[in-house]
Design an enzyme around this catalytic site. Structure first.
Site, PDB file in Angstrom:
ATOM      1  N   LYS A  11       0.826  -1.196   0.000  1.00 35.56           N
ATOM      2  CA  LYS A  11       0.000   0.000   0.000  1.00 35.56           C
ATOM      3  C   LYS A  11       0.875   1.267   0.000  1.00 35.56           C
ATOM      4  CE  LYS A  11      -3.793  -2.422   2.367  1.00 35.56           C
ATOM      5  NZ  LYS A  11      -4.739  -2.413   3.508  1.00 35.56           N
ATOM      6  N   TYR A  51     -12.028  -2.826  -3.410  1.00 37.46           N
ATOM      7  CA  TYR A  51     -12.581  -2.922  -2.059  1.00 37.46           C
ATOM      8  C   TYR A  51     -14.115  -2.929  -2.054  1.00 37.46           C
ATOM      9  CZ  TYR A  51      -8.080  -2.531   0.360  1.00 37.46           C
ATOM     10  OH  TYR A  51      -6.818  -2.777   0.860  1.00 37.46           O
ATOM     11  N   ASN A 114      -1.921  -0.075   7.064  1.00 34.77           N
ATOM     12  CA  ASN A 114      -1.370  -1.366   7.505  1.00 34.77           C
ATOM     13  C   ASN A 114      -0.494  -2.030   6.447  1.00 34.77           C
ATOM     14  OD1 ASN A 114      -3.393  -2.181   5.821  1.00 34.77           O
ATOM     15  ND2 ASN A 114      -4.560  -3.313   7.356  1.00 34.77           N
ATOM     16  N   HIS A 117      -1.686  -5.514   1.400  1.00 39.15           N
ATOM     17  CA  HIS A 117      -2.934  -6.250   1.147  1.00 39.15           C
ATOM     18  C   HIS A 117      -2.582  -7.613   0.581  1.00 39.15           C
ATOM     19  CE1 HIS A 117      -6.733  -7.553  -0.611  1.00 39.15           C
ATOM     20  NE2 HIS A 117      -6.018  -7.844  -1.685  1.00 39.15           N
ATOM     21  N   GLU A 128      -9.070 -10.584  -7.969  1.00 38.05           N
ATOM     22  CA  GLU A 128      -8.122  -9.473  -7.850  1.00 38.05           C
ATOM     23  C   GLU A 128      -7.024  -9.544  -8.911  1.00 38.05           C
ATOM     24  OE1 GLU A 128      -7.053  -9.717  -3.689  1.00 38.05           O
ATOM     25  OE2 GLU A 128      -9.086  -9.150  -3.072  1.00 38.05           O
TER      26      GLU A 128
HETATM   27  P1  RTP Z   1      -6.738  -6.042   3.081  1.00 36.14           P
HETATM   28  O1  RTP Z   1      -8.041  -6.364   2.390  1.00 36.14           O
HETATM   29  O2  RTP Z   1      -6.290  -4.615   2.874  1.00 36.14           O
HETATM   30  O3  RTP Z   1      -5.680  -7.052   2.759  1.00 36.14           O
HETATM   31  O4  RTP Z   1      -6.931  -6.189   4.647  1.00 36.14           O
HETATM   32  P2  RTP Z   1      -7.656  -7.359   5.422  1.00 36.14           P
HETATM   33  O5  RTP Z   1      -8.189  -8.384   4.475  1.00 36.14           O
HETATM   34  O6  RTP Z   1      -6.721  -7.806   6.490  1.00 36.14           O
HETATM   35  O7  RTP Z   1      -8.846  -6.551   6.102  1.00 36.14           O
HETATM   36  P3  RTP Z   1     -10.287  -6.203   5.533  1.00 36.14           P
HETATM   37  O8  RTP Z   1     -11.290  -6.592   6.538  1.00 36.14           O
HETATM   38  O9  RTP Z   1     -10.447  -6.722   4.117  1.00 36.14           O
HETATM   39  O10 RTP Z   1     -10.240  -4.617   5.494  1.00 36.14           O
HETATM   40  C1  RTP Z   1      -9.699  -3.915   4.394  1.00 36.14           C
HETATM   41  C2  RTP Z   1      -8.892  -2.748   4.879  1.00 36.14           C
HETATM   42  O11 RTP Z   1      -9.772  -1.775   5.417  1.00 36.14           O
HETATM   43  C3  RTP Z   1      -9.101  -1.059   6.424  1.00 36.14           C
HETATM   44  N1  RTP Z   1      -9.890  -1.069   7.626  1.00 36.14           N
HETATM   45  N2  RTP Z   1     -10.082  -0.008   8.335  1.00 36.14           N
HETATM   46  N3  RTP Z   1     -10.954   1.827  10.295  1.00 36.14           N
HETATM   47  C4  RTP Z   1     -11.271   0.540  10.411  1.00 36.14           C
HETATM   48  O12 RTP Z   1     -11.885   0.101  11.341  1.00 36.14           O
HETATM   49  C5  RTP Z   1     -10.843  -0.369   9.368  1.00 36.14           C
HETATM   50  N4  RTP Z   1     -11.112  -1.655   9.286  1.00 36.14           N
HETATM   51  C6  RTP Z   1     -10.506  -2.097   8.165  1.00 36.14           C
HETATM   52  C7  RTP Z   1      -7.774  -1.720   6.688  1.00 36.14           C
HETATM   53  O13 RTP Z   1      -6.759  -0.941   6.104  1.00 36.14           O
HETATM   54  C8  RTP Z   1      -7.911  -3.053   6.011  1.00 36.14           C
HETATM   55  O14 RTP Z   1      -6.678  -3.508   5.533  1.00 36.14           O
HETATM   56 MG    MG Z   2      -9.373  -7.894   2.831  1.00 35.35          MG
END
Ligand code: RTP
Ligand code: MG
Length: 148
Positions: A11, A51, A114, A117, A128
């Site tokens: 990212k 997303y 973070n 991804h 994707e």
């Molecule tokens: P990613 O898709 O980016 O790989 O991350 P992930 O699967 O671990 O998490 P996901 O639930 O898919 O969430 C996507 C991204 O959204 C942001 N996020 N912000 N502010 C918040 O509470 C919150 N929750 C999620 C994070 O950057 C996460 O990577």
């Molecule tokens: Mg995710």
């Protein structure tokens, strides 16, 4: 266990903080094979499609504006069980909960930034890769792989 491919994206915070080399190195040293990679700016449309599953969430706007704010390094990695293993290497979504030794655990502080991804399932990986890599990925043999 079948050989899989997964979509990994460093990212904007990871690119800005000079973590590209370290992250690529972790996947290489683990034994995975790089089959595609590009540094690119992300359009609003691509970010929203990527997303799409989060479009009703309160953080969606922030997430899209973060991903479009500065270039990302998009990659495809190949290897046995690479989808789940890459997620383990990344650590939990919130860096505060991510174990030391993981990418987010070692380098991240906030859930909004973070660093990385990774696709969360074979279906996500297919979707994707098709979204981000319109051209063919690069097929080649890596002789080192017989030692892994
Ligand atoms: P990613 O898709 O980016 O790989 O991350 P992930 O699967 O671990 O998490 P996901 O639930 O898919 O969430 C996507 C991204 O959204 C942001 N996020 N912000 N502010 C918040 O509470 C919150 N929750 C999620 C994070 O950057 C996460 O990577
Ligand atoms: Mg995710």
């Amino acid at each position: 266990m079948a050989v899989e491919r997964t979509f990994i994206m460093i990212k904007p915070d990871g690119v800005q903080r000079n973590l590209v080399g370290d992250i690529v190195s972790r996947f290489e040293k683990k034994g995975f094979k790089l089959v595609g990679g590009i540094l690119m700016s992300v359009s609003q449309d691509l970010a929203e499609q990527h997303y799409a599953e989060h479009k009703e969430r309160p953080f969606f706007g922030e997430l899209v504006s973060f991903i479009t704010s500065s270039p990302v390094f998009a990659m495809v990695w190949e290897g046995e069980n690479v989808i789940a293993t890459a997620r383990n290497m990344m650590g939990k979504t919130n860096p505060a909960d991510a174990a030391p030794g993981t990418i987010r655990g070692d380098y991240g502080i906030s859930v909004g930034m973070n660093i990385i991804h990774g696709s969360d399932s074979p279906e996500s990986a297919q979707r994707e890769m098709a979204l981000w890599f319109k051209e063919d990925l690069t097929d080649y043999d890596k002789t080192v792989n017989k030692w892994i």
